[in-house]
Design an enzyme around this catalytic site. Structure first.
Site, PDB file in Angstrom:
ATOM      1  N   CYS A  19       0.820  -1.210   0.000  1.00  0.00           N
ATOM      2  CA  CYS A  19       0.000   0.000   0.000  1.00  0.00           C
ATOM      3  C   CYS A  19       0.859   1.267   0.000  1.00  0.00           C
ATOM      4  O   CYS A  19       1.997   1.256   0.428  1.00  0.00           O
ATOM      5  CB  CYS A  19      -0.887   0.021   1.236  1.00  0.00           C
ATOM      6  SG  CYS A  19      -1.859  -1.458   1.428  1.00  0.00           S
ATOM      7  N   ARG A  61       5.488   0.382  -6.105  1.00  0.00           N
ATOM      8  CA  ARG A  61       5.380  -0.550  -4.979  1.00  0.00           C
ATOM      9  C   ARG A  61       4.368  -1.666  -5.253  1.00  0.00           C
ATOM     10  O   ARG A  61       4.342  -2.663  -4.548  1.00  0.00           O
ATOM     11  CB  ARG A  61       4.938   0.209  -3.716  1.00  0.00           C
ATOM     12  CG  ARG A  61       5.943   1.235  -3.253  1.00  0.00           C
ATOM     13  CD  ARG A  61       5.284   2.218  -2.310  1.00  0.00           C
ATOM     14  NE  ARG A  61       4.776   1.557  -1.124  1.00  0.00           N
ATOM     15  CZ  ARG A  61       5.449   1.422   0.008  1.00  0.00           C
ATOM     16  NH1 ARG A  61       6.660   1.912   0.105  1.00  0.00           N
ATOM     17  NH2 ARG A  61       4.926   0.816   1.042  1.00  0.00           N
ATOM     18  N   TRP A  88      -2.757  -2.719  -1.653  1.00  0.00           N
ATOM     19  CA  TRP A  88      -2.285  -4.058  -2.043  1.00  0.00           C
ATOM     20  C   TRP A  88      -3.031  -4.990  -1.107  1.00  0.00           C
ATOM     21  O   TRP A  88      -2.766  -4.997   0.098  1.00  0.00           O
ATOM     22  CB  TRP A  88      -0.774  -4.137  -1.855  1.00  0.00           C
ATOM     23  CG  TRP A  88      -0.149  -5.463  -2.173  1.00  0.00           C
ATOM     24  CD1 TRP A  88      -0.445  -6.668  -1.610  1.00  0.00           C
ATOM     25  CD2 TRP A  88       0.899  -5.722  -3.107  1.00  0.00           C
ATOM     26  NE1 TRP A  88       0.347  -7.647  -2.141  1.00  0.00           N
ATOM     27  CE2 TRP A  88       1.180  -7.104  -3.054  1.00  0.00           C
ATOM     28  CE3 TRP A  88       1.632  -4.921  -3.980  1.00  0.00           C
ATOM     29  CZ2 TRP A  88       2.163  -7.699  -3.842  1.00  0.00           C
ATOM     30  CZ3 TRP A  88       2.611  -5.520  -4.746  1.00  0.00           C
ATOM     31  CH2 TRP A  88       2.871  -6.897  -4.683  1.00  0.00           C
ATOM     32  N   ASN A 134      -2.250   1.822   5.949  1.00  0.00           N
ATOM     33  CA  ASN A 134      -1.308   0.782   5.487  1.00  0.00           C
ATOM     34  C   ASN A 134      -0.998  -0.111   6.670  1.00  0.00           C
ATOM     35  O   ASN A 134      -0.838   0.384   7.781  1.00  0.00           O
ATOM     36  CB  ASN A 134       0.040   1.391   5.066  1.00  0.00           C
ATOM     37  CG  ASN A 134      -0.030   2.092   3.749  1.00  0.00           C
ATOM     38  OD1 ASN A 134      -1.080   2.142   3.130  1.00  0.00           O
ATOM     39  ND2 ASN A 134       1.087   2.637   3.330  1.00  0.00           N
ATOM     40  N   GLY A 135      -0.831  -1.409   6.431  1.00  0.00           N
ATOM     41  CA  GLY A 135      -0.460  -2.313   7.526  1.00  0.00           C
ATOM     42  C   GLY A 135      -1.583  -3.280   7.822  1.00  0.00           C
ATOM     43  O   GLY A 135      -2.471  -3.485   6.986  1.00  0.00           O
ATOM     44  N   GLU A 182      22.572 -19.701  -3.952  1.00  0.00           N
ATOM     45  CA  GLU A 182      21.992 -18.381  -4.171  1.00  0.00           C
ATOM     46  C   GLU A 182      23.076 -17.292  -4.102  1.00  0.00           C
ATOM     47  O   GLU A 182      23.078 -16.353  -4.901  1.00  0.00           O
ATOM     48  CB  GLU A 182      20.880 -18.141  -3.135  1.00  0.00           C
ATOM     49  CG  GLU A 182      20.238 -16.769  -3.138  1.00  0.00           C
ATOM     50  CD  GLU A 182      19.611 -16.369  -4.476  1.00  0.00           C
ATOM     51  OE1 GLU A 182      19.448 -17.223  -5.366  1.00  0.00           O
ATOM     52  OE2 GLU A 182      19.316 -15.165  -4.628  1.00  0.00           O
ATOM     53  N   LYS A 218      23.897 -14.779  -7.159  1.00  0.00           N
ATOM     54  CA  LYS A 218      23.897 -13.312  -7.031  1.00  0.00           C
ATOM     55  C   LYS A 218      25.186 -12.744  -7.583  1.00  0.00           C
ATOM     56  O   LYS A 218      25.203 -11.783  -8.339  1.00  0.00           O
ATOM     57  CB  LYS A 218      23.784 -12.878  -5.564  1.00  0.00           C
ATOM     58  CG  LYS A 218      22.465 -12.880  -4.899  1.00  0.00           C
ATOM     59  CD  LYS A 218      21.389 -12.013  -5.472  1.00  0.00           C
ATOM     60  CE  LYS A 218      20.744 -12.612  -6.686  1.00  0.00           C
ATOM     61  NZ  LYS A 218      19.641 -13.479  -6.559  1.00  0.00           N
ATOM     62  N   GLU A 254      25.537 -13.128 -11.457  1.00  0.00           N
ATOM     63  CA  GLU A 254      24.587 -12.297 -12.220  1.00  0.00           C
ATOM     64  C   GLU A 254      25.070 -10.868 -12.388  1.00  0.00           C
ATOM     65  O   GLU A 254      24.906 -10.286 -13.442  1.00  0.00           O
ATOM     66  CB  GLU A 254      23.242 -12.213 -11.470  1.00  0.00           C
ATOM     67  CG  GLU A 254      22.329 -13.376 -11.668  1.00  0.00           C
ATOM     68  CD  GLU A 254      20.965 -13.116 -11.029  1.00  0.00           C
ATOM     69  OE1 GLU A 254      20.908 -12.982  -9.790  1.00  0.00           O
ATOM     70  OE2 GLU A 254      19.976 -13.040 -11.759  1.00  0.00           O
ATOM     71  N   HIS A 300      34.997 -34.423  -3.818  1.00  0.00           N
ATOM     72  CA  HIS A 300      34.631 -35.369  -4.881  1.00  0.00           C
ATOM     73  C   HIS A 300      34.892 -34.783  -6.267  1.00  0.00           C
ATOM     74  O   HIS A 300      34.295 -35.212  -7.249  1.00  0.00           O
ATOM     75  CB  HIS A 300      33.171 -35.793  -4.727  1.00  0.00           C
ATOM     76  CG  HIS A 300      32.931 -36.521  -3.436  1.00  0.00           C
ATOM     77  ND1 HIS A 300      33.340 -37.825  -3.243  1.00  0.00           N
ATOM     78  CD2 HIS A 300      32.391 -36.107  -2.267  1.00  0.00           C
ATOM     79  CE1 HIS A 300      33.031 -38.191  -1.999  1.00  0.00           C
ATOM     80  NE2 HIS A 300      32.460 -37.160  -1.395  1.00  0.00           N
ATOM     81  N   LYS A 316      14.146  -9.098 -16.044  1.00  0.00           N
ATOM     82  CA  LYS A 316      13.529  -9.291 -14.729  1.00  0.00           C
ATOM     83  C   LYS A 316      12.519 -10.426 -14.761  1.00  0.00           C
ATOM     84  O   LYS A 316      12.398 -11.191 -13.818  1.00  0.00           O
ATOM     85  CB  LYS A 316      12.876  -7.984 -14.274  1.00  0.00           C
ATOM     86  CG  LYS A 316      12.279  -8.031 -12.882  1.00  0.00           C
ATOM     87  CD  LYS A 316      13.355  -8.166 -11.811  1.00  0.00           C
ATOM     88  CE  LYS A 316      12.788  -8.432 -10.429  1.00  0.00           C
ATOM     89  NZ  LYS A 316      13.781  -9.052  -9.536  1.00  0.00           N
TER      90      LYS A 316
HETATM   91  O1  M6R Z   1       9.932 -14.467 -11.261  1.00  0.00           O
HETATM   92  P1  M6R Z   1      10.560 -15.787 -10.923  1.00  0.00           P
HETATM   93  O2  M6R Z   1      10.841 -15.933  -9.474  1.00  0.00           O
HETATM   94  O3  M6R Z   1       9.789 -16.943 -11.455  1.00  0.00           O
HETATM   95  O4  M6R Z   1      11.949 -15.762 -11.679  1.00  0.00           O
HETATM   96  C1  M6R Z   1      12.802 -16.864 -11.665  1.00  0.00           C
HETATM   97  C2  M6R Z   1      14.190 -16.473 -12.101  1.00  0.00           C
HETATM   98  O5  M6R Z   1      14.177 -15.981 -13.418  1.00  0.00           O
HETATM   99  C3  M6R Z   1      14.806 -15.417 -11.179  1.00  0.00           C
HETATM  100  O6  M6R Z   1      14.802 -15.838  -9.854  1.00  0.00           O
HETATM  101  C4  M6R Z   1      16.244 -15.100 -11.615  1.00  0.00           C
HETATM  102  O7  M6R Z   1      17.062 -16.205 -11.378  1.00  0.00           O
HETATM  103  C5  M6R Z   1      16.760 -13.852 -10.889  1.00  0.00           C
HETATM  104  N1  M6R Z   1      17.448 -13.019 -11.806  1.00  0.00           N
HETATM  105  C6  M6R Z   1      17.664 -14.159  -9.760  1.00  0.00           C
HETATM  106  O8  M6R Z   1      18.278 -13.057  -9.203  1.00  0.00           O
END
Ligand code: M6R
Length: 601
Positions: free
Chosen positions: A2, A27, A75, A99-100, A477, A481, A484, A500, A596
């Site tokens: 919100c 948002r 939202w 909001n909240g 992960e 990060k 990427e 291994h 994205k």
């Molecule tokens: O929108 P989603 O969570 O389905 O997207 C999945 C991946 O494309 C997403 O997590 C991607 O790996 C990101 N760039 C990670 O930072």
């Protein structure tokens, strides 16, 4: 999530309020509304869907001369995203936006209904305006009525209320959700849930503290906490819009890392009551008929899935398998009716995940999604959805979405396992869960240290992130990060698996980021790291325990629960990736070759 905008002054109010809501659009929201009090008349407009619908509805409305205005983007949390559930909510002579989540709204609503009050919406927020009017009708001054209203509320709130009984004032209150008041030399006052709508209008702002409330008119702002008036402390407001959208951070990704504390509070909001998990979204799923959970996802969401597979087996005592959606689609999977099919997606539009979900539906399985975007394709076709409530994530590299996914999955695991673990264990899970927003508060000193350390990690022939148990998906992960946004080669590996094969790569130019929690297989992980150190690998250890073989060391807090260690280490790996990439001069928010939302397979 919100958004709130408010205004006191002579400016044309429709335009200011709608422009302010536009600034908050990023948002995410599903409906919007405004109310304007001018010459003791209140005009209001609400519309579901995009802001353009509200713009259209208000196109013939103007409010010139002194007046008050409040505006809101909603939202949905309690009640569907319909026009009637949009804010503002009204009583006989007052309007409120909020909001909240008001945790005790049900109790208040029942009391008010028993006194004859009729509710129009399904929201928790509507109780605020009726409670205020009840106190006014009992003969209290509006200020006292507002104070009493706020004192009756439990939960999180940013509130603006206007009323014909105090037609020069906006009443406001803030707890655990942001609210800002701004002013300028022309005696105008502005309110916002972030400073973005205030940029270019207000010159100074107050960032309200939790537990504060008060009322403001053209001439003064009266601010209170615990019934005592407190001093106003204004700060200069930066006048750049982009700076405001990023709240002063260098990149959206950095802002989103810092937001994790606040958004995980939203994830938890209303979902733990009386020390029990309460997930109304899955109430209709009968978990007693399910003997396996199969999860499908991509990228970061896949890492959240892997993390949760440990939790489902350990806490929910239910078999759990995890598959990368693009693999699952073509393997002709065996799907059995007693399997709950769970998909995880930030965007809700990822093509492979969506297709996997459709396959499960065609096979007649019950489906559940964990998603950040309401009304997305995945949400629309799932039987049930738990929304992660991270707000819009702008950085391509996912951070806060991951944090809220893992937290939502942990909530779900505890919900499913509530009858299967003993009381003490359950209570300790709840205690740890409640502490996560605090754990995620970024420690500026650690950030500064990571910034300094990052200059040593700009070369080398690769990174290995290693960990065991839930710290293995976290290692995956962390590596994702880094690669990427830095374009450096990084891999996540289970610490025990290095010998291994991958240990063959070890030399001083192999950087190992070792996740060494004290609550989870510390000695085992330590031996694995020692093996790497013996082969001269450069070790950056992240641990609450000093580790003498580390070349670099980031000390974490001595948490008692593995998930608390998990979330603290998650922030460190995110900041490490961020700082390395910034030093390399990369565009952190829009890394090359990535999008994205991946809507093609
Ligand atoms: O929108 P989603 O969570 O389905 O997207 C999945 C991946 O494309 C997403 O997590 C991607 O790996 C990101 N760039 C990670 O930072």
């Amino acid at each position: 999530m919100c958004g709130i905008v408010g205004y006191i002054g002579k400016r044309e109010k429709r335009e200011f309020l709608l422009d302010g809501l536009k600034e908050l659009e990023y948002r995410g929201y599903d409906s919007a509304g405004i109310a304007v009090l001018h010459q003791n008349e209140i005009n209001y407009f609400k519309a579901s869907g995009k802001l353009d619908n509200l713009v259209e509805k208000t196109k013939d409305f103007r409010s010139i001369g002194f007046g008050l205005g409040i505006a809101h983007t909603r939202w949905a949390t309690h009640g569907k995203p319909t026009e009637i559930n949009a804010h503002p909510h009204w009583g006989e002579f007052s309007f409120v936006i909020h909001n909240g989540i008001i945790e005790n709204y049900m109790d208040i609503k029942k009391d008010l209904q028993s006194e004859g009050v009729v509710f129009l919406s399904q929201t928790d927020s509507e109780v605020i305006v009726h409670l205020f009017e009840k106190f006014v009708n009992l003969g209290f001054e509006p200020e006292t009525a507002f104070e009493k209203t706020i004192a009756s509320l439990k939960g999180a709130y940013a509130i603006l209320l206007i009323s014909k009984v105090a037609s020069q004032k906006i009443f406001f209150a803030k707890n655990a959700v942001p609210l800002i008041i701004g002013k300028n030399e022309e005696d105008e006052l502005f309110f916002g849930s972030s400073d973005a709508p205030l940029i270019g209008f207000a010159s100074e702002v107050i960032y309200l503290e939790d537990g504060t409330y008060g009322w403001a008119n053209e001439k003064e702002i009266n601010l209170y906490k615990d019934s005592k008036q407190i001093e106003l402390s204004f700060k200069l407001l930066n006048s750049s819009k982009i700076y405001a959208q990023k709240d002063g951070y260098r990149f959206f990704m950095e802002k989103e890392i810092y937001e994790q504390s606040a958004v995980t509070s939203e994830t938890l909001m209303g979902r733990i009551k009386d020390e029990k998990v309460y997930l109304e979204e899955v109430e209709n799923l009968d978990f007693s008929k399910i003997d396996e959970i199969k999860i499908c996802a991509c990228g970061t969401s896949y890492h959240a899935a892997l993390t949760s597979s440990y939790l489902f087996e350990r806490i929910s005592k239910i078999r759990c398998s995890v598959e990368i959606a693009s693999e699952f689609r073509y393997k002709k999977p065996l799907l059995t009716q007693k399997t709950l099919f769970l998909v995880i997606s930030q965007s809700g539009e990822t093509a492979d995940t969506l297709e996997a979900l459709k396959m499960a539906k065609r096979a007649g399985l019950k489906t559940l999604s964990i998603c950040n975007v309401d009304n997305s394709s995945i949400v629309r076709i799932s039987d049930a959805t738990i929304l992660t409530r991270a707000g819009i994530e702008k950085g391509v590299a996912s951070t806060k979405a991951f944090a809220t996914q893992v937290l939502s999955l942990w909530l779900l695991a505890l919900h499913v396992g509530s009858e299967k673990i003993d009381e003490n264990e359950y209570a300790s899970e709840i205690k740890a869960m409640r502490s996560i927003p605090e754990v995620l508060r970024v420690d500026e000193k650690i950030h500064e240290k990571i910034h300094r350390l990052s200059k040593r990690y700009l070369h080398g022939h690769g990174f290995f992130f290693i960990g065991r148990d839930i710290f293995f998906p976290l290692a995956l992960e962390g590596a994702l990060k880094l690669k990427e946004i830095s374009y450096l080669h990084a891999e996540g590996y289970p610490a025990g698996e290095m010998k291994h094969g991958p240990i063959a790569l070890a030399d001083s130019k192999l950087f190992t980021i070792a996740l060494m929690p004290q609550t989870m297989l510390y000695e085992k992980t330590k031996s694995n790291v020692e093996e790497l150190s013996a082969r001269d690998a450069t070790i950056l250890a992240i641990s609450p325990k000093e580790f003498e073989l580390a070349d670099d060391f980031i000390k974490t807090a001595p948490h008692e629960h593995p998930m608390s260690e998990f979330f603290e280490m998650m922030v460190i790996t995110q900041l490490l990736a961020l700082e390395i990439s910034i030093r390399l001069g990369n565009d952190v928010d829009m890394p090359r070759n990535l999008a994205k939302s991946v809507t093609v397979e």
